[in-house]
Design an enzyme around this catalytic site. Structure first.
Site, PDB file in Angstrom:
ATOM      1  N   VAL A 133     -25.710 -80.973 -18.768  1.00  0.00           N
ATOM      2  CA  VAL A 133     -25.852 -80.904 -17.300  1.00  0.00           C
ATOM      3  C   VAL A 133     -25.779 -82.300 -16.689  1.00  0.00           C
ATOM      4  CG1 VAL A 133     -27.242 -78.797 -17.450  1.00  0.00           C
ATOM      5  CG2 VAL A 133     -28.403 -81.003 -17.457  1.00  0.00           C
TER       6      VAL A 133
ATOM      7  N   HIS B 211     -24.087 -74.536 -18.411  1.00  0.00           N
ATOM      8  CA  HIS B 211     -25.513 -74.489 -18.069  1.00  0.00           C
ATOM      9  C   HIS B 211     -25.816 -75.158 -16.734  1.00  0.00           C
ATOM     10  CE1 HIS B 211     -26.318 -74.104 -22.668  1.00  0.00           C
ATOM     11  NE2 HIS B 211     -25.986 -72.950 -22.121  1.00  0.00           N
TER      12      HIS B 211
HETATM   13  C1  BV8 Z   1     -29.405 -65.905 -21.896  1.00  0.00           C
HETATM   14  C2  BV8 Z   1     -29.909 -76.234 -19.008  1.00  0.00           C
HETATM   15  C3  BV8 Z   1     -29.600 -63.659 -21.426  1.00  0.00           C
HETATM   16  C4  BV8 Z   1     -31.250 -76.646 -18.550  1.00  0.00           C
HETATM   17  C5  BV8 Z   1     -30.064 -75.199 -21.214  1.00  0.00           C
HETATM   18  C6  BV8 Z   1     -35.440 -64.607 -25.684  1.00  0.00           C
HETATM   19  C7  BV8 Z   1     -35.400 -64.321 -24.319  1.00  0.00           C
HETATM   20  C8  BV8 Z   1     -34.309 -64.641 -23.535  1.00  0.00           C
HETATM   21  C9  BV8 Z   1     -33.236 -65.284 -24.091  1.00  0.00           C
HETATM   22  C10 BV8 Z   1     -33.331 -65.577 -25.443  1.00  0.00           C
HETATM   23  C11 BV8 Z   1     -34.370 -65.240 -26.253  1.00  0.00           C
HETATM   24  N1  BV8 Z   1     -34.098 -65.668 -27.515  1.00  0.00           N
HETATM   25  C12 BV8 Z   1     -32.908 -66.273 -27.533  1.00  0.00           C
HETATM   26  C13 BV8 Z   1     -32.444 -66.219 -26.299  1.00  0.00           C
HETATM   27  C14 BV8 Z   1     -31.246 -66.740 -25.849  1.00  0.00           C
HETATM   28  C15 BV8 Z   1     -31.549 -68.142 -25.298  1.00  0.00           C
HETATM   29  C16 BV8 Z   1     -31.442 -69.086 -26.463  1.00  0.00           C
HETATM   30  O1  BV8 Z   1     -30.364 -69.293 -26.932  1.00  0.00           O
HETATM   31  N2  BV8 Z   1     -32.590 -69.604 -26.945  1.00  0.00           N
HETATM   32  C17 BV8 Z   1     -32.538 -70.478 -28.117  1.00  0.00           C
HETATM   33  C18 BV8 Z   1     -33.511 -71.635 -27.936  1.00  0.00           C
HETATM   34  C19 BV8 Z   1     -32.837 -69.638 -29.342  1.00  0.00           C
HETATM   35  N3  BV8 Z   1     -30.502 -68.360 -24.352  1.00  0.00           N
HETATM   36  C20 BV8 Z   1     -30.750 -68.173 -23.055  1.00  0.00           C
HETATM   37  O2  BV8 Z   1     -31.835 -67.921 -22.575  1.00  0.00           O
HETATM   38  C21 BV8 Z   1     -29.508 -68.269 -22.201  1.00  0.00           C
HETATM   39  N4  BV8 Z   1     -29.469 -67.126 -21.358  1.00  0.00           N
HETATM   40  O3  BV8 Z   1     -29.352 -65.652 -23.062  1.00  0.00           O
HETATM   41  O4  BV8 Z   1     -29.446 -64.983 -20.960  1.00  0.00           O
HETATM   42  C22 BV8 Z   1     -29.765 -62.889 -20.221  1.00  0.00           C
HETATM   43  C23 BV8 Z   1     -28.750 -62.033 -19.856  1.00  0.00           C
HETATM   44  C24 BV8 Z   1     -28.931 -61.281 -18.728  1.00  0.00           C
HETATM   45  C25 BV8 Z   1     -30.083 -61.439 -17.969  1.00  0.00           C
HETATM   46  C26 BV8 Z   1     -31.080 -62.357 -18.335  1.00  0.00           C
HETATM   47  C27 BV8 Z   1     -30.930 -63.102 -19.474  1.00  0.00           C
HETATM   48  C28 BV8 Z   1     -29.564 -69.509 -21.339  1.00  0.00           C
HETATM   49  C29 BV8 Z   1     -29.513 -70.735 -22.238  1.00  0.00           C
HETATM   50  C30 BV8 Z   1     -29.327 -71.990 -21.383  1.00  0.00           C
HETATM   51  C31 BV8 Z   1     -30.575 -72.825 -21.434  1.00  0.00           C
HETATM   52  N5  BV8 Z   1     -30.351 -74.055 -20.682  1.00  0.00           N
HETATM   53  N6  BV8 Z   1     -29.864 -76.296 -20.468  1.00  0.00           N
HETATM   54  C32 BV8 Z   1     -31.385 -78.153 -18.581  1.00  0.00           C
HETATM   55  O5  BV8 Z   1     -30.650 -78.830 -19.322  1.00  0.00           O
HETATM   56  O6  BV8 Z   1     -32.248 -78.631 -17.846  1.00  0.00           O
HETATM   57  S1  BV8 Z   1     -29.884 -75.289 -22.874  1.00  0.00           S
HETATM   58  C33 BV8 Z   1     -29.995 -76.847 -23.463  1.00  0.00           C
HETATM   59  O7  BV8 Z   1     -29.718 -76.701 -24.847  1.00  0.00           O
HETATM   60  C34 BV8 Z   1     -28.976 -77.853 -22.968  1.00  0.00           C
HETATM   61  O8  BV8 Z   1     -27.982 -77.321 -22.141  1.00  0.00           O
HETATM   62  C35 BV8 Z   1     -28.353 -78.310 -24.276  1.00  0.00           C
HETATM   63  O9  BV8 Z   1     -27.101 -78.818 -24.129  1.00  0.00           O
HETATM   64  C36 BV8 Z   1     -28.358 -77.012 -24.965  1.00  0.00           C
HETATM   65  C37 BV8 Z   1     -27.944 -76.855 -26.358  1.00  0.00           C
HETATM   66  O10 BV8 Z   1     -28.529 -77.850 -27.107  1.00  0.00           O
HETATM   67  P1  BV8 Z   1     -27.531 -78.917 -27.741  1.00  0.00           P
HETATM   68  O11 BV8 Z   1     -26.605 -79.372 -26.682  1.00  0.00           O
HETATM   69  O12 BV8 Z   1     -26.930 -78.343 -28.960  1.00  0.00           O
HETATM   70  O13 BV8 Z   1     -28.512 -80.090 -28.028  1.00  0.00           O
HETATM   71  P2  BV8 Z   1     -29.500 -80.256 -29.265  1.00  0.00           P
HETATM   72  O14 BV8 Z   1     -30.452 -81.341 -28.925  1.00  0.00           O
HETATM   73  O15 BV8 Z   1     -30.015 -78.915 -29.684  1.00  0.00           O
HETATM   74  O16 BV8 Z   1     -28.554 -80.743 -30.465  1.00  0.00           O
HETATM   75  C38 BV8 Z   1     -27.885 -81.983 -30.389  1.00  0.00           C
HETATM   76  C39 BV8 Z   1     -26.907 -81.990 -31.540  1.00  0.00           C
HETATM   77  O17 BV8 Z   1     -26.164 -83.201 -31.459  1.00  0.00           O
HETATM   78  C40 BV8 Z   1     -27.567 -81.974 -32.906  1.00  0.00           C
HETATM   79  O18 BV8 Z   1     -26.847 -81.063 -33.734  1.00  0.00           O
HETATM   80  C41 BV8 Z   1     -27.379 -83.404 -33.427  1.00  0.00           C
HETATM   81  O19 BV8 Z   1     -27.187 -83.432 -34.835  1.00  0.00           O
HETATM   82  C42 BV8 Z   1     -26.109 -83.808 -32.733  1.00  0.00           C
HETATM   83  N7  BV8 Z   1     -25.970 -85.242 -32.466  1.00  0.00           N
HETATM   84  C43 BV8 Z   1     -26.918 -86.131 -32.090  1.00  0.00           C
HETATM   85  N8  BV8 Z   1     -26.344 -87.339 -31.881  1.00  0.00           N
HETATM   86  C44 BV8 Z   1     -25.019 -87.194 -32.115  1.00  0.00           C
HETATM   87  C45 BV8 Z   1     -24.775 -85.856 -32.491  1.00  0.00           C
HETATM   88  N9  BV8 Z   1     -23.556 -85.398 -32.798  1.00  0.00           N
HETATM   89  C46 BV8 Z   1     -22.529 -86.285 -32.744  1.00  0.00           C
HETATM   90  N10 BV8 Z   1     -22.687 -87.575 -32.388  1.00  0.00           N
HETATM   91  C47 BV8 Z   1     -23.906 -88.054 -32.076  1.00  0.00           C
HETATM   92  N11 BV8 Z   1     -24.038 -89.362 -31.730  1.00  0.00           N
END
Ligand code: BV8
Ligand code: ZN
Length: 245
Positions: free
Chosen positions: A102, A118
Site C-alpha cells: 500500500v 490491498h
Molecule cells: C478476505 C492492507 C474475505 C492493510 C493487508 C478469517 C476471517 C476472514 C478472513 C480470513 C480468515 N482467515 C484467513 C482469512 C483470509 C485473510 C488472510 O489471508 N489472513 C491471513 C493472515 C491468513 N484475508 C483477508 O482477510 C482478505 N480478505 O479474505 O476477504 C471476504 C470475502 C467477502 C466478504 C468478507 C470477507 C484481505 C487481506 C488483505 C489484508 N490487508 N494489507 C495495510 O497494509 O495497512 S495484507 C498485508 O499482508 C499487506 O498488504 C502485505 O503486503 C500483505 C502480505 O504480506 P507480504 O506482502 O507477503 O509481507 P510479509 O511481511 O508477510 O512477507 C514479506 C516477504 O518478503 C517474506 O517472505 C520475506 O522472506 C520476503 N523478503 C523480505 N525482504 C526481502 C524479501 N524478499 C526479497 N527481497 C527482500 N529484500
C-alpha cells in the site's frame, strides 16, 4: 543460482504477457518494514491486530496513530532497484503489476499498469458518505474528518476480514490466467486471495518465477525459486526481458 537465473531469464525473453505479484519484501530494501518480519511491530502490536475493522471500531485513534507512523516512515523512503526493474519491464512486455503493498513505491518508480490489491495508504475514505481522496501529507490530524460531511475518515486499504475491490481482483485473476510468465517477488504467500494468484497462473500454463529470501508456500508452484534480495535479483532478470525485445 546462475543456472536457475538463466532459466528464468530465458522464460522472460520468450514471454509476451508477463504478470508480477509483489509483497512487502520488495519494499524492504527501501527501508519499509515487512509485515511479518521483525520490523513490522509497532508499540507491541502486530499488523494483523490493527489492520482490521474491529480494531478501528474499538479505537480509531490508535489505528490512525499506527497509520500516521507508517505514512511518515514511508514518505521518507524511495523506490529501490527492484521497483525500477519492474517499472522498466512495462516498456518491453505486455505487463501487469499486482501489488499487495500500500506504500505507492511502484508508482513512484514509474510503474503505470499497477493493480493495488490491498489499496493505498495515501488514500482515505469517509466512513459516512464514502467519499475517497488522495492525501499525501505524511501525518493527518487524528482522527481525520471528512470535509464534506464531517464523518470519520479511514485509510482506503483492505483490512483483514474485508473483501477486496472485486474489479481489481477480477483484473488480477485475468492477468494471472493470461500470463506466459508469472513473477512473484517479496511475498510470504500467507495472505489470501493474493497468494492464490500464483496457483491460478500455474494452472493456466504460466512459467512461475519466485524471488524471495526464503522458500514460501508459493515455492511449490514455482518453476524457478531465486533465493536472494529482490533489489538485486530483479535487475539481474532485467536483461532477460530486454533481450526478448
Ligand atoms: C478476505 C492492507 C474475505 C492493510 C493487508 C478469517 C476471517 C476472514 C478472513 C480470513 C480468515 N482467515 C484467513 C482469512 C483470509 C485473510 C488472510 O489471508 N489472513 C491471513 C493472515 C491468513 N484475508 C483477508 O482477510 C482478505 N480478505 O479474505 O476477504 C471476504 C470475502 C467477502 C466478504 C468478507 C470477507 C484481505 C487481506 C488483505 C489484508 N490487508 N494489507 C495495510 O497494509 O495497512 S495484507 C498485508 O499482508 C499487506 O498488504 C502485505 O503486503 C500483505 C502480505 O504480506 P507480504 O506482502 O507477503 O509481507 P510479509 O511481511 O508477510 O512477507 C514479506 C516477504 O518478503 C517474506 O517472505 C520475506 O522472506 C520476503 N523478503 C523480505 N525482504 C526481502 C524479501 N524478499 C526479497 N527481497 C527482500 N529484500
Ligand atoms: Zn463524508
Amino acid at each position: 543460482m546462475t543456472e536457475l537465473l538463466e532459466k528464468a531469464k530465458n522464460a522472460l525473453k520468450h514471454a509476451e504477457n508477463v504478470t508480477a505479484l509483489t509483497g512487502a519484501g520488495v519494499s524492504a530494501e527501501s527501508g519499509v518494514p515487512t509485515f511479518r518480519g521483525s520490523g513490522g511491530m509497532w508499540k507491541n502490536f502486530r499488523p494483523e491486530q490493527l489492520a482490521a475493522p474491529e480494531a478501528f471500531k474499538k479505537d480509531p485513534v490508535l489505528v490512525w496513530e499506527w497509520y500516521n507512523w507508517r505514512r511518515e516512515l514511508i514518505a521518507s523512503k524511495k523506490p529501490n532497484s527492484g521497483h525500477y526493474a519492474l517499472a522498466d519491464m512495462e516498456k518491453y512486455k505486455r505487463f501487469t503489476l499486482i501489488t499487495q503493498n500500500v506504500d505507492g513505491l511502484h508508482h513512484l518508480a514509474g510503474g503505470k499498469n499497477i493493480l493495488e490489491l490491498h489499496g493505498s495508504i495515501w488514500k482515505v475514505r469517509c466512513t459516512r458518505c464514502g467519499t475517497t481522496k488522495i492525501d499525501r501529507s505524511s501525518v493527518l490530524t487524528v482522527p481525520p474528518r471528512c470535509s464534506k460531511c464531517n464523518g470519520l475518515l479511514r485509510p482506503d486499504v483492505v483490512w483483514f476480514g474485508e473483501s477486496l475491490d472485486m474489479r481489481i481482483l477480477d483484473k488480477s485473476i485475468d492477468a494471472a490466467l493470461s500470463a506466459d510468465v508469472f513473477l512473484v517477488a517479496g511475498t510470504s504467500g500467507v495472505v489470501q486471495p493474493a497468494a492464490s494468484l500464483a496457483r491460478y497462473a500455474k494452472g493456466s500454463g504460466a512459467f512461475v518465477i519466485e524471488v524471495n529470501m526464503e522458500k514460501t508456500p508459493i515455492s511449490i508452484e514455482a518453476d524457478v525459486t531465486l533465493i536472494g534480495k529482490a533489489g538485486e535479483i530483479l535487475p539481474m532478470l532485467q536483461d532477460g526481458w530486454i533481450e526478448g525485445r
